[in-house]
Motif scaffolding. Sequence first.
Motif, PDB file in Angstrom:
ATOM      1  N   UNK A  13       2.140   2.415 -11.916  1.00 17.61           N
ATOM      2  CA  UNK A  13       2.826   3.583 -10.888  1.00 17.61           C
ATOM      3  C   UNK A  13       2.662   4.951 -11.516  1.00 17.61           C
ATOM      4  N   UNK A  14       2.546   5.060 -12.795  1.00 19.80           N
ATOM      5  CA  UNK A  14       2.180   6.228 -13.624  1.00 19.80           C
ATOM      6  C   UNK A  14       0.894   6.903 -12.989  1.00 19.80           C
ATOM      7  N   UNK A  15      -0.127   5.984 -13.463  1.00 19.96           N
ATOM      8  CA  UNK A  15      -1.497   6.262 -12.929  1.00 19.96           C
ATOM      9  C   UNK A  15      -1.691   6.712 -11.207  1.00 19.96           C
ATOM     10  N   UNK A  16      -0.913   6.072 -10.563  1.00 21.47           N
ATOM     11  CA  UNK A  16      -0.910   6.471  -8.992  1.00 21.47           C
ATOM     12  C   UNK A  16      -0.620   7.989  -8.989  1.00 21.47           C
ATOM     13  N   UNK A  17       0.659   8.183  -9.715  1.00 21.30           N
ATOM     14  CA  UNK A  17       1.289   9.609  -9.730  1.00 21.30           C
ATOM     15  C   UNK A  17       0.259  10.519 -10.302  1.00 21.30           C
ATOM     16  N   UNK A  18      -0.611  10.328 -11.310  1.00 21.75           N
ATOM     17  CA  UNK A  18      -1.542  11.148 -11.996  1.00 21.75           C
ATOM     18  C   UNK A  18      -2.561  11.451 -11.369  1.00 21.75           C
ATOM     19  N   UNK A  66       0.794  -1.058  -0.054  1.00 24.47           N
ATOM     20  CA  UNK A  66      -0.091   0.009   0.092  1.00 24.47           C
ATOM     21  C   UNK A  66       0.790   1.112   0.130  1.00 24.47           C
ATOM     22  N   UNK A  67       2.013   1.062   0.268  1.00 27.01           N
ATOM     23  CA  UNK A  67       3.028   2.253   0.553  1.00 27.01           C
ATOM     24  C   UNK A  67       2.982   2.954  -0.927  1.00 27.01           C
ATOM     25  N   UNK A  68       3.112   2.149  -2.224  1.00 29.85           N
ATOM     26  CA  UNK A  68       3.092   2.460  -3.321  1.00 29.85           C
ATOM     27  C   UNK A  68       2.029   3.697  -3.723  1.00 29.85           C
ATOM     28  N   UNK A  69       1.033   3.355  -2.948  1.00 29.97           N
ATOM     29  CA  UNK A  69      -0.219   4.433  -3.267  1.00 29.97           C
ATOM     30  C   UNK A  69      -0.100   5.747  -2.532  1.00 29.97           C
ATOM     31  N   UNK A  70       0.994   5.781  -2.042  1.00 31.20           N
ATOM     32  CA  UNK A  70       1.276   7.187  -1.458  1.00 31.20           C
ATOM     33  C   UNK A  70       1.737   8.072  -2.589  1.00 31.20           C
ATOM     34  N   UNK A  71       2.096   7.529  -3.932  1.00 32.33           N
ATOM     35  CA  UNK A  71       2.456   8.276  -4.780  1.00 32.33           C
ATOM     36  C   UNK A  71       1.406   9.294  -5.343  1.00 32.33           C
ATOM     37  N   UNK A  72       0.017   9.006  -4.818  1.00 33.53           N
ATOM     38  CA  UNK A  72      -0.983  10.040  -5.239  1.00 33.53           C
ATOM     39  C   UNK A  72      -0.853  11.321  -4.763  1.00 33.53           C
ATOM     40  N   UNK A  73       0.147  11.699  -3.882  1.00 34.68           N
ATOM     41  CA  UNK A  73       0.324  12.809  -3.322  1.00 34.68           C
ATOM     42  C   UNK A  73       1.394  13.577  -4.223  1.00 34.68           C
ATOM     43  N   UNK A  74       1.911  12.878  -5.209  1.00 32.83           N
ATOM     44  CA  UNK A  74       3.289  13.291  -6.140  1.00 32.83           C
ATOM     45  C   UNK A  74       2.808  14.618  -6.775  1.00 32.83           C
TER      46      UNK A  74
END
Length: 314
Positions: free
Chosen positions: A165-170, A37-45
Amino acid sequence: MAERTALLERPPALAPPPRSLTGLLRGLVRTARPRQWVKNVLVVAAPAAAGRLFTQHAFVHLSLVFVLFTACAAAVYLVNDARDAAADRAHPVKRHRPVAAGQVPVPVAYAVGGTLGVLAPVAAAWLCPAAVCALLTAYLGMQLAYCVSLKHVLVVDLVVVTTGFLMRAMIGGLALGIPLSRWFLITTGFGALFMVSAKRYSEAVQMAGRAGATRALLTEYTTGYLRFVWQLAAGVSVLGYCLWALEEGGVPSAGVLPWRQLSMIAFTLAVLRYAVFADRGAAGEPEDVVLRDRPLALIGLVWLAMYGLAVANW
Protein backbone atom coordinates in the motif's frame (compact mmCIF):
# COMPACT_ATOMS: atom_id res chain seq x y z
CA MET A 1 -14.92 -43.47 10.87
CA ALA A 2 -12.87 -40.27 11.06
CA GLU A 3 -11.86 -40.66 7.42
CA ARG A 4 -15.50 -41.13 6.44
CA THR A 5 -16.51 -37.98 8.35
CA ALA A 6 -13.72 -36.01 6.65
CA LEU A 7 -14.92 -37.17 3.26
CA LEU A 8 -18.48 -36.12 4.06
CA GLU A 9 -17.34 -32.66 5.21
CA ARG A 10 -15.10 -32.05 2.20
CA PRO A 11 -16.73 -29.77 -0.43
CA PRO A 12 -17.72 -31.71 -3.54
CA ALA A 13 -15.36 -31.21 -6.45
CA LEU A 14 -16.53 -28.83 -9.12
CA ALA A 15 -16.82 -30.16 -12.63
CA PRO A 16 -14.59 -28.07 -14.93
CA PRO A 17 -16.80 -25.77 -17.01
CA PRO A 18 -16.65 -26.04 -20.79
CA ARG A 19 -13.90 -23.75 -22.03
CA SER A 20 -14.27 -21.10 -24.69
CA LEU A 21 -12.18 -18.07 -25.60
CA THR A 22 -14.79 -15.75 -24.09
CA GLY A 23 -14.98 -17.80 -20.91
CA LEU A 24 -11.20 -17.90 -20.67
CA LEU A 25 -10.92 -14.13 -21.03
CA ARG A 26 -13.62 -13.59 -18.41
CA GLY A 27 -11.84 -15.97 -16.10
CA LEU A 28 -8.55 -14.14 -16.55
CA VAL A 29 -10.22 -10.81 -15.77
CA ARG A 30 -11.87 -12.27 -12.67
CA THR A 31 -8.54 -13.70 -11.53
CA ALA A 32 -7.00 -10.23 -11.91
CA ARG A 33 -9.43 -9.06 -9.16
CA PRO A 34 -11.02 -5.91 -10.71
CA ARG A 35 -12.58 -5.02 -7.34
CA GLN A 36 -9.08 -4.69 -5.90
CA TRP A 37 -8.02 -2.16 -8.54
CA VAL A 38 -9.56 0.62 -6.44
CA LYS A 39 -6.50 0.28 -4.16
CA ASN A 40 -4.32 1.59 -6.98
CA VAL A 41 -6.09 4.96 -6.80
CA LEU A 42 -3.55 5.59 -4.02
CA VAL A 43 -1.12 6.60 -6.78
CA VAL A 44 -2.75 10.06 -6.69
CA ALA A 45 -2.10 10.48 -2.93
CA ALA A 46 1.27 12.27 -3.08
CA PRO A 47 0.35 14.59 -6.02
CA ALA A 48 -2.92 15.46 -4.28
CA ALA A 49 -1.07 16.23 -1.04
CA ALA A 50 1.27 18.52 -2.96
CA GLY A 51 -1.57 20.25 -4.85
CA ARG A 52 -0.26 19.08 -8.24
CA LEU A 53 -3.08 16.79 -9.27
CA PHE A 54 -5.11 18.83 -11.75
CA THR A 55 -2.74 19.33 -14.64
CA GLN A 56 -2.54 17.56 -18.00
CA HIS A 57 1.00 16.39 -17.23
CA ALA A 58 -0.11 14.86 -13.93
CA PHE A 59 -3.18 13.23 -15.47
CA VAL A 60 -1.19 11.52 -18.23
CA HIS A 61 1.60 10.28 -15.97
CA LEU A 62 -0.67 9.14 -13.14
CA SER A 63 -2.96 7.30 -15.56
CA LEU A 64 0.06 5.47 -16.95
CA VAL A 65 1.34 4.62 -13.46
CA PHE A 66 -2.12 3.37 -12.46
CA VAL A 67 -2.25 1.03 -15.46
CA LEU A 68 1.28 -0.27 -14.85
CA PHE A 69 0.65 -0.89 -11.16
CA THR A 70 -2.63 -2.64 -11.97
CA ALA A 71 -0.80 -4.87 -14.45
CA CYS A 72 1.79 -5.80 -11.79
CA ALA A 73 -0.94 -6.55 -9.24
CA ALA A 74 -2.83 -8.67 -11.81
CA ALA A 75 0.37 -10.62 -12.54
CA VAL A 76 0.74 -11.41 -8.84
CA TYR A 77 -2.90 -12.52 -8.51
CA LEU A 78 -2.59 -14.82 -11.53
CA VAL A 79 0.61 -16.45 -10.28
CA ASN A 80 -0.81 -16.74 -6.76
CA ASP A 81 -4.01 -18.47 -7.93
CA ALA A 82 -2.07 -20.78 -10.23
CA ARG A 83 0.26 -21.74 -7.39
CA ASP A 84 -2.60 -22.28 -4.90
CA ALA A 85 -5.03 -23.98 -7.31
CA ALA A 86 -4.85 -27.39 -5.62
CA ALA A 87 -5.37 -25.96 -2.13
CA ASP A 88 -8.16 -23.63 -3.32
CA ARG A 89 -10.14 -26.59 -4.69
CA ALA A 90 -10.52 -27.89 -1.14
CA HIS A 91 -11.84 -24.55 0.14
CA PRO A 92 -15.62 -23.90 0.20
CA VAL A 93 -15.28 -20.38 -1.26
CA LYS A 94 -11.93 -20.23 -3.06
CA ARG A 95 -12.80 -23.32 -5.12
CA HIS A 96 -15.00 -21.03 -7.22
CA ARG A 97 -11.99 -19.00 -8.35
CA PRO A 98 -11.51 -19.40 -12.13
CA VAL A 99 -8.16 -21.21 -11.88
CA ALA A 100 -9.28 -23.58 -9.12
CA ALA A 101 -12.59 -24.24 -10.92
CA GLY A 102 -10.83 -25.10 -14.19
CA GLN A 103 -12.12 -22.11 -16.14
CA VAL A 104 -8.52 -20.89 -16.53
CA PRO A 105 -5.87 -23.63 -16.93
CA VAL A 106 -2.94 -23.35 -14.53
CA PRO A 107 -0.33 -23.04 -17.34
CA VAL A 108 -2.35 -20.20 -18.91
CA ALA A 109 -2.53 -18.35 -15.58
CA TYR A 110 1.24 -18.71 -15.16
CA ALA A 111 1.89 -17.58 -18.74
CA VAL A 112 -0.35 -14.50 -18.60
CA GLY A 113 0.89 -13.56 -15.13
CA GLY A 114 4.52 -13.93 -16.21
CA THR A 115 3.92 -11.88 -19.36
CA LEU A 116 2.33 -9.03 -17.41
CA GLY A 117 5.07 -9.23 -14.82
CA VAL A 118 7.73 -8.73 -17.51
CA LEU A 119 5.94 -6.17 -19.69
CA ALA A 120 4.94 -3.77 -16.88
CA PRO A 121 8.50 -3.03 -15.63
CA VAL A 122 9.81 -2.89 -19.21
CA ALA A 123 7.13 -0.34 -20.14
CA ALA A 124 7.93 1.61 -16.97
CA ALA A 125 11.64 1.67 -17.88
CA TRP A 126 10.74 3.08 -21.29
CA LEU A 127 7.99 5.54 -20.36
CA CYS A 128 8.62 6.56 -16.73
CA PRO A 129 11.44 7.86 -14.53
CA ALA A 130 13.95 5.27 -13.33
CA ALA A 131 12.61 5.49 -9.76
CA VAL A 132 9.16 4.37 -10.93
CA CYS A 133 10.60 1.37 -12.75
CA ALA A 134 12.68 0.45 -9.69
CA LEU A 135 9.68 0.70 -7.36
CA LEU A 136 7.47 -1.38 -9.67
CA THR A 137 10.14 -4.04 -9.95
CA ALA A 138 10.62 -4.08 -6.18
CA TYR A 139 6.85 -4.35 -5.66
CA LEU A 140 6.61 -7.25 -8.10
CA GLY A 141 9.53 -9.09 -6.52
CA MET A 142 8.23 -8.55 -3.01
CA GLN A 143 4.70 -9.71 -3.85
CA LEU A 144 5.93 -12.82 -5.67
CA ALA A 145 8.11 -13.64 -2.66
CA TYR A 146 4.99 -13.16 -0.53
CA CYS A 147 3.07 -15.66 -2.67
CA VAL A 148 5.87 -18.22 -2.45
CA SER A 149 6.91 -17.99 1.20
CA LEU A 150 6.56 -14.66 3.02
CA LYS A 151 2.82 -15.06 3.60
CA HIS A 152 3.69 -17.91 5.92
CA VAL A 153 6.08 -15.83 8.09
CA LEU A 154 4.60 -14.31 11.23
CA VAL A 155 4.48 -10.45 11.27
CA VAL A 156 6.41 -10.30 7.97
CA ASP A 157 3.14 -10.97 6.14
CA LEU A 158 1.63 -7.84 7.70
CA VAL A 159 4.70 -5.78 6.79
CA VAL A 160 4.71 -6.95 3.16
CA VAL A 161 1.03 -6.17 2.56
CA THR A 162 1.40 -2.79 4.31
CA THR A 163 4.47 -1.97 2.23
CA GLY A 164 2.50 -2.72 -0.93
CA PHE A 165 0.00 0.00 0.00
CA LEU A 166 2.81 2.40 0.87
CA MET A 167 4.46 1.78 -2.51
CA ARG A 168 1.19 2.65 -4.25
CA ALA A 169 1.08 5.95 -2.37
CA MET A 170 4.74 6.72 -3.12
CA ILE A 171 4.84 5.95 -6.83
CA GLY A 172 2.67 8.89 -7.90
CA GLY A 173 5.09 11.31 -6.23
CA LEU A 174 8.08 9.60 -7.84
CA ALA A 175 6.41 9.77 -11.27
CA LEU A 176 6.01 13.55 -10.98
CA GLY A 177 9.23 14.27 -9.10
CA ILE A 178 7.43 15.34 -5.92
CA PRO A 179 9.42 15.10 -2.66
CA LEU A 180 7.72 12.78 -0.16
CA SER A 181 7.42 14.27 3.32
CA ARG A 182 8.08 12.21 6.43
CA TRP A 183 4.57 12.90 7.74
CA PHE A 184 3.02 11.67 4.49
CA LEU A 185 4.98 8.42 4.70
CA ILE A 186 4.21 7.91 8.41
CA THR A 187 0.49 8.59 8.04
CA THR A 188 0.13 6.48 4.91
CA GLY A 189 2.24 3.59 6.21
CA PHE A 190 0.54 3.27 9.58
CA GLY A 191 -2.88 3.93 8.06
CA ALA A 192 -2.27 0.97 5.75
CA LEU A 193 -1.07 -1.17 8.68
CA PHE A 194 -4.27 -0.23 10.53
CA MET A 195 -6.48 -1.51 7.72
CA VAL A 196 -4.38 -4.63 7.04
CA SER A 197 -4.22 -5.71 10.70
CA ALA A 198 -7.93 -4.89 11.17
CA LYS A 199 -8.67 -7.17 8.21
CA ARG A 200 -6.60 -9.98 9.74
CA TYR A 201 -8.31 -9.42 13.09
CA SER A 202 -11.75 -9.64 11.46
CA GLU A 203 -10.79 -12.85 9.66
CA ALA A 204 -9.53 -14.34 12.94
CA VAL A 205 -12.75 -13.40 14.76
CA GLN A 206 -15.05 -14.69 12.01
CA MET A 207 -13.14 -17.94 11.59
CA ALA A 208 -12.53 -18.62 15.29
CA GLY A 209 -11.71 -22.29 15.75
CA ARG A 210 -11.12 -22.89 12.03
CA ALA A 211 -8.81 -19.99 11.10
CA GLY A 212 -6.45 -22.22 9.14
CA ALA A 213 -9.23 -22.94 6.64
CA THR A 214 -8.89 -19.49 5.11
CA ARG A 215 -5.37 -18.35 5.95
CA ALA A 216 -3.00 -20.81 7.59
CA LEU A 217 -1.02 -18.10 9.38
CA LEU A 218 -4.12 -16.98 11.31
CA THR A 219 -3.62 -19.94 13.60
CA GLU A 220 -0.33 -18.34 14.72
CA TYR A 221 -1.87 -14.98 15.63
CA THR A 222 -4.08 -14.29 18.62
CA THR A 223 -6.98 -11.89 18.36
CA GLY A 224 -5.46 -9.94 21.26
CA TYR A 225 -2.22 -9.41 19.35
CA LEU A 226 -3.98 -8.34 16.14
CA ARG A 227 -6.19 -5.97 18.15
CA PHE A 228 -3.04 -4.45 19.67
CA VAL A 229 -1.51 -3.97 16.20
CA TRP A 230 -4.50 -2.22 14.63
CA GLN A 231 -5.01 -0.01 17.69
CA LEU A 232 -1.33 0.96 17.70
CA ALA A 233 -1.36 1.66 13.95
CA ALA A 234 -4.55 3.73 14.20
CA GLY A 235 -3.05 5.87 16.95
CA VAL A 236 0.22 6.49 15.10
CA SER A 237 -1.56 7.36 11.84
CA VAL A 238 -3.77 9.93 13.60
CA LEU A 239 -0.76 11.38 15.42
CA GLY A 240 1.24 11.61 12.20
CA TYR A 241 -1.60 13.36 10.40
CA CYS A 242 -2.10 15.82 13.25
CA LEU A 243 1.61 16.69 13.34
CA TRP A 244 1.50 17.28 9.58
CA ALA A 245 -1.61 19.46 9.87
CA LEU A 246 -0.09 21.58 12.65
CA GLU A 247 3.23 22.04 10.86
CA GLU A 248 3.01 25.34 9.01
CA GLY A 249 6.44 25.14 7.45
CA GLY A 250 6.94 28.85 7.98
CA VAL A 251 4.30 29.79 5.39
CA PRO A 252 1.24 31.58 6.80
CA SER A 253 -2.13 30.44 5.52
CA ALA A 254 -4.15 32.99 3.55
CA GLY A 255 -7.33 30.93 3.63
CA VAL A 256 -10.66 31.98 5.11
CA LEU A 257 -10.42 29.23 7.72
CA PRO A 258 -7.56 26.99 8.88
CA TRP A 259 -8.78 24.08 6.73
CA ARG A 260 -5.56 22.15 7.17
CA GLN A 261 -5.98 22.06 10.94
CA LEU A 262 -9.73 21.50 10.77
CA SER A 263 -9.19 18.47 8.57
CA MET A 264 -7.72 16.73 11.62
CA ILE A 265 -11.25 16.41 13.00
CA ALA A 266 -12.60 14.65 9.90
CA PHE A 267 -9.53 12.41 9.64
CA THR A 268 -9.81 11.35 13.28
CA LEU A 269 -13.56 10.71 12.94
CA ALA A 270 -12.92 8.55 9.87
CA VAL A 271 -10.40 6.42 11.76
CA LEU A 272 -12.77 6.12 14.75
CA ARG A 273 -15.67 5.14 12.49
CA TYR A 274 -13.61 2.48 10.72
CA ALA A 275 -12.44 1.20 14.10
CA VAL A 276 -16.08 0.41 14.96
CA PHE A 277 -16.12 -2.22 12.19
CA ALA A 278 -12.66 -3.45 13.13
CA ASP A 279 -13.74 -3.91 16.74
CA ARG A 280 -16.80 -5.90 15.62
CA GLY A 281 -14.64 -8.12 13.45
CA ALA A 282 -16.48 -6.81 10.38
CA ALA A 283 -13.55 -5.21 8.52
CA GLY A 284 -12.60 -8.30 6.54
CA GLU A 285 -13.25 -6.49 3.24
CA PRO A 286 -11.95 -2.90 3.62
CA GLU A 287 -13.36 -1.76 0.27
CA ASP A 288 -16.86 -2.85 1.34
CA VAL A 289 -16.57 -0.95 4.63
CA VAL A 290 -15.42 2.22 2.91
CA LEU A 291 -17.94 2.12 0.05
CA ARG A 292 -21.04 0.81 1.85
CA ASP A 293 -21.01 2.67 5.16
CA ARG A 294 -22.75 6.00 4.50
CA PRO A 295 -21.53 7.85 7.62
CA LEU A 296 -17.95 6.86 6.81
CA ALA A 297 -18.42 7.93 3.19
CA LEU A 298 -19.83 11.28 4.34
CA ILE A 299 -16.93 11.83 6.73
CA GLY A 300 -14.56 10.98 3.90
CA LEU A 301 -16.18 13.56 1.62
CA VAL A 302 -15.98 16.23 4.33
CA TRP A 303 -12.31 15.44 4.88
CA LEU A 304 -11.67 15.53 1.13
CA ALA A 305 -13.37 18.94 0.87
CA MET A 306 -11.36 20.36 3.78
CA TYR A 307 -8.14 18.93 2.43
CA GLY A 308 -8.85 20.36 -1.03
CA LEU A 309 -9.55 23.79 0.43
CA ALA A 310 -6.30 23.62 2.40
CA VAL A 311 -4.28 22.72 -0.70
CA ALA A 312 -6.01 25.46 -2.70
CA ASN A 313 -5.33 27.89 0.17
CA TRP A 314 -8.91 29.12 -0.15
